[in-house]
Design a protein around this motif. Sequence first.
Motif, PDB file in Angstrom:
ATOM      1  N   PRO A 213      32.460-116.904 -15.617  1.00 16.05           N
ATOM      2  CA  PRO A 213      31.106-116.747 -15.972  1.00 16.05           C
ATOM      3  C   PRO A 213      30.982-117.495 -17.410  1.00 16.05           C
ATOM      4  O   PRO A 213      29.706-118.040 -17.640  1.00 16.05           O
TER       5      PRO A 213
ATOM      6  N   GLU B 282      28.441-120.466 -18.113  1.00 12.21           N
ATOM      7  CA  GLU B 282      27.091-120.253 -19.190  1.00 12.21           C
ATOM      8  C   GLU B 282      27.384-121.339 -19.960  1.00 12.21           C
ATOM      9  O   GLU B 282      26.323-122.029 -20.464  1.00 12.21           O
TER      10      GLU B 282
ATOM     11  N   GLN C 296      23.201-114.518 -11.663  1.00 10.68           N
ATOM     12  CA  GLN C 296      23.035-113.675 -12.766  1.00 10.68           C
ATOM     13  C   GLN C 296      22.814-114.157 -14.135  1.00 10.68           C
ATOM     14  O   GLN C 296      22.074-113.631 -14.909  1.00 10.68           O
ATOM     15  N   LEU C 297      23.337-115.251 -14.383  1.00  7.97           N
ATOM     16  CA  LEU C 297      23.070-116.145 -15.700  1.00  7.97           C
ATOM     17  C   LEU C 297      21.818-116.470 -15.865  1.00  7.97           C
ATOM     18  O   LEU C 297      21.192-116.556 -17.046  1.00  7.97           O
TER      19      LEU C 297
ATOM     20  N   ASN D 244      19.403-114.646 -15.264  1.00  3.26           N
ATOM     21  CA  ASN D 244      18.447-113.529 -15.702  1.00  3.26           C
ATOM     22  C   ASN D 244      18.037-113.699 -16.821  1.00  3.26           C
ATOM     23  O   ASN D 244      16.790-113.244 -17.435  1.00  3.26           O
ATOM     24  N   LYS D 245      19.029-114.087 -17.936  1.00  3.96           N
ATOM     25  CA  LYS D 245      18.506-114.248 -19.359  1.00  3.96           C
ATOM     26  C   LYS D 245      17.564-115.166 -19.684  1.00  3.96           C
ATOM     27  O   LYS D 245      17.362-114.851 -20.815  1.00  3.96           O
ATOM     28  N   THR D 246      17.225-116.112 -19.080  1.00  8.40           N
ATOM     29  CA  THR D 246      16.077-116.960 -19.315  1.00  8.40           C
ATOM     30  C   THR D 246      14.998-116.803 -18.673  1.00  8.40           C
ATOM     31  O   THR D 246      14.166-117.682 -18.612  1.00  8.40           O
TER      32      THR D 246
ATOM     33  N   ARG E  94      15.909-121.199 -15.843  1.00  7.46           N
ATOM     34  CA  ARG E  94      17.093-121.573 -15.116  1.00  7.46           C
ATOM     35  C   ARG E  94      16.774-121.270 -13.625  1.00  7.46           C
ATOM     36  O   ARG E  94      16.076-120.565 -13.353  1.00  7.46           O
TER      37      ARG E  94
ATOM     38  N   TRP F  68      27.436-115.548  -9.610  1.00  4.54           N
ATOM     39  CA  TRP F  68      27.564-115.484 -11.410  1.00  4.54           C
ATOM     40  C   TRP F  68      26.310-116.273 -11.799  1.00  4.54           C
ATOM     41  O   TRP F  68      25.762-116.013 -12.766  1.00  4.54           O
TER      42      TRP F  68
END
Lengths: 129, 616
Positions: free
Chosen positions: A116, A120, A53-54, A56-58, A67, A50
């Motif tokens: 998740p 986050e 994957q989190l 990926n957004k940064t 991150r 998890w």
Amino acid sequence: MASMLKNTLILPENDGPLAARLLAAAIADLDVVLMLVFGKDASVEQVVEWADQLCNKTRVSETYNVRRVVWIMNPAANEIQEILKPLLGAKEPVVAVLNFHDKVAGSFQDISKVNPLRLELEFAKGHKV
Amino acid sequence: MAKRNRVISLFIFLAATPPVSRGAVMNRMIFETSSGDRYVGSSSATYELNIDDSVEIRIDEKSLLGDIRWSSSPALPGQSLLSRIQFLHQAVDAFVVTQEGLLGLKAAGVVLEAAKGSDAETDARKSFQLANSSFSDAAVSALSSLNESLDSDSELKASLEPALNEAVLGDYGQMADVLRRYLSEIDQKLGKKAENAQRLEVTLEAFITGGLRKQRIHLDGYDDIRTGEPVPFPRFQLALDERAKEEFAASEKLSESVNRILNGSFEKELKASIKKVETALRELARTVKTDVLEAELNDTLKTLVSVRDENLAPVISEVVAVRDLISGLDKLPPLSDETRLDALLSIAGAIAAKASQLQALANSGPERLAKLTNTLERLAREKPNLVNKKIQQTVLVAKDNLTRELAPLKASYTNLLEIAKAIGMTADVAAAADSVASRPRELGIGNSLDSRFDLQTIKDWQRNPGDEVSVSIRVSQKGTDDAKAASLAFGRQRFRLEALGAYLQSRAALLFVDSRTGKVPKQSFETVPGAAFHLRYGWKNQNWWNEWLAPGVGMSLAMLNFDSNKNFELGIAGSVTLIRDMFWVGYGRNLQAQADYFFVGINPIALGALYRQKAQ
């Protein structure tokens, strides 16, 4: 491991000195919010997936992500403890987030509480300067 | 369009909750003036308005919904859905903001990466850190609030958490999408559930108050009050205006009253009048049996509320409305031995309030009691355990007796107004203004709730600096006679009118004149009415100067009586006023008696207005 970990540094389990060097280098990296995940059972593995994957957004570019995750399978190794103790204190969490100044911005003590959304939230706390 | 439908169905459902939330305060009316100022109501502060302004009022339906405080009863069906919807609306916005923050963070990251090793790195790093902090604030706030709601609402958790856990692995835009989809689902559920429920409506009212007068102002789309041609504020008018004439008349009357107070006749008359009204009221209360009726209504109310059935909300409203109408009917404020002006004004205010209660009872009492009689009969048939025979009988008797006693009731009302007027509170003006019909708007029926008013077009009102405009908004259930009883939320914002720059004002006051030199016998603070023209200056947003110190300098005129041998004595003096012409002081000359005089003065209407302002 269901998916490939793109944003995670997996520290070697049986080579304490190497793991410590890699961890120290990751912590020393400027401009990165670092999530440290400790242990190696199935639930920890899920948390690492998890967290990865989190990240990926940064992602800023191919070479830079704000991150990063460090998976420490054997946190009990002496060399690792020497680095972690000054950062985390005596009571080691299962997940810890270090902000840009390498201070603990968020953590979990109980792996069963992690999902998740909460992961986050802890990651987001690490972005505060 | 989807949004509109959602709002409509939502408001329809909300109307089904009992109106037990009086006192919820709304704070999101936005006022924009023609002179460019912008205010957000409602706050306890009084804002300054330019005396010639027009004002746009904008009302955000969604924010207004968030301000409505719903019943705290957990047993009410749909309650959790309502709070859930309110939360989700806010959460969608929060995640959109967070997604914007995330994009800002990534953009700053790109700049930083490109600047590394160059002179621009320091600045780029600062911007990057700023973007990170900003993102962190938005994300932590949105996620913390979401997690708290999921923890406290098990149904929400079961419905949403899996999808949100999946979405958060993507980006914040995906999370907002999940919430929007869920909102749409529950809106449809609510819409179906509420098809037969009552709707909510919004009443917007504005009043202008000056001296002891109060008048409704036309608000576009909310009433049919007539407006006049635009009249700019006359800055240099050399004639007594309406307010100065009223002040002069009040000062003249007060001058007589002061003499009557000093010789004791005023107090005797007042006590006799109040005693007479008290007797009439006691007789009325005895005939209508208000004590028995009030106790029975309270018992019935307790029973109805304890059932916690949303269908009983209209009945509860009816019972509360009737109880409020008769409560304390026979109790008048005690007339103290005080003859000080503030004490008299206080008594007058309480008497005026009692007169309003009587007026409401005379106007709507019989009709309300008849309606309640029918409602209780119907309820007794449908739910026999909720309504006993005694309350039915008591309401019926009260209705018959009240209908029979309408004439004495109206006489008591008139008497009370007379007494209030005699003391100096022209409460009937305010009561008349209150009775102008409003045209509430339904929430969510395509038409905007926005409105506007224009100070220059207020008909039959001469605007003066210091006048106050109050704008109030009320959300209530449609179909309920008493909007105040069914009120779900209320908000009010006050504005004080100010003329910026120099202007000349005519005012009048009660003067206490003391002769100083001359051939006439010494006058010891003789009371006479006086008029004056004072030059004043208004500074933008200088409350201390404009409202509190509010100095004026000018010339005053008074008809004096120093010499009993002369029929006409005119005094002309230089004068200074403070606190919006409330207190006067001056020195001048009695032209006919050829004597100097000193005076202090008090403006009774300004004092009364200040008292009313303090009491609100």
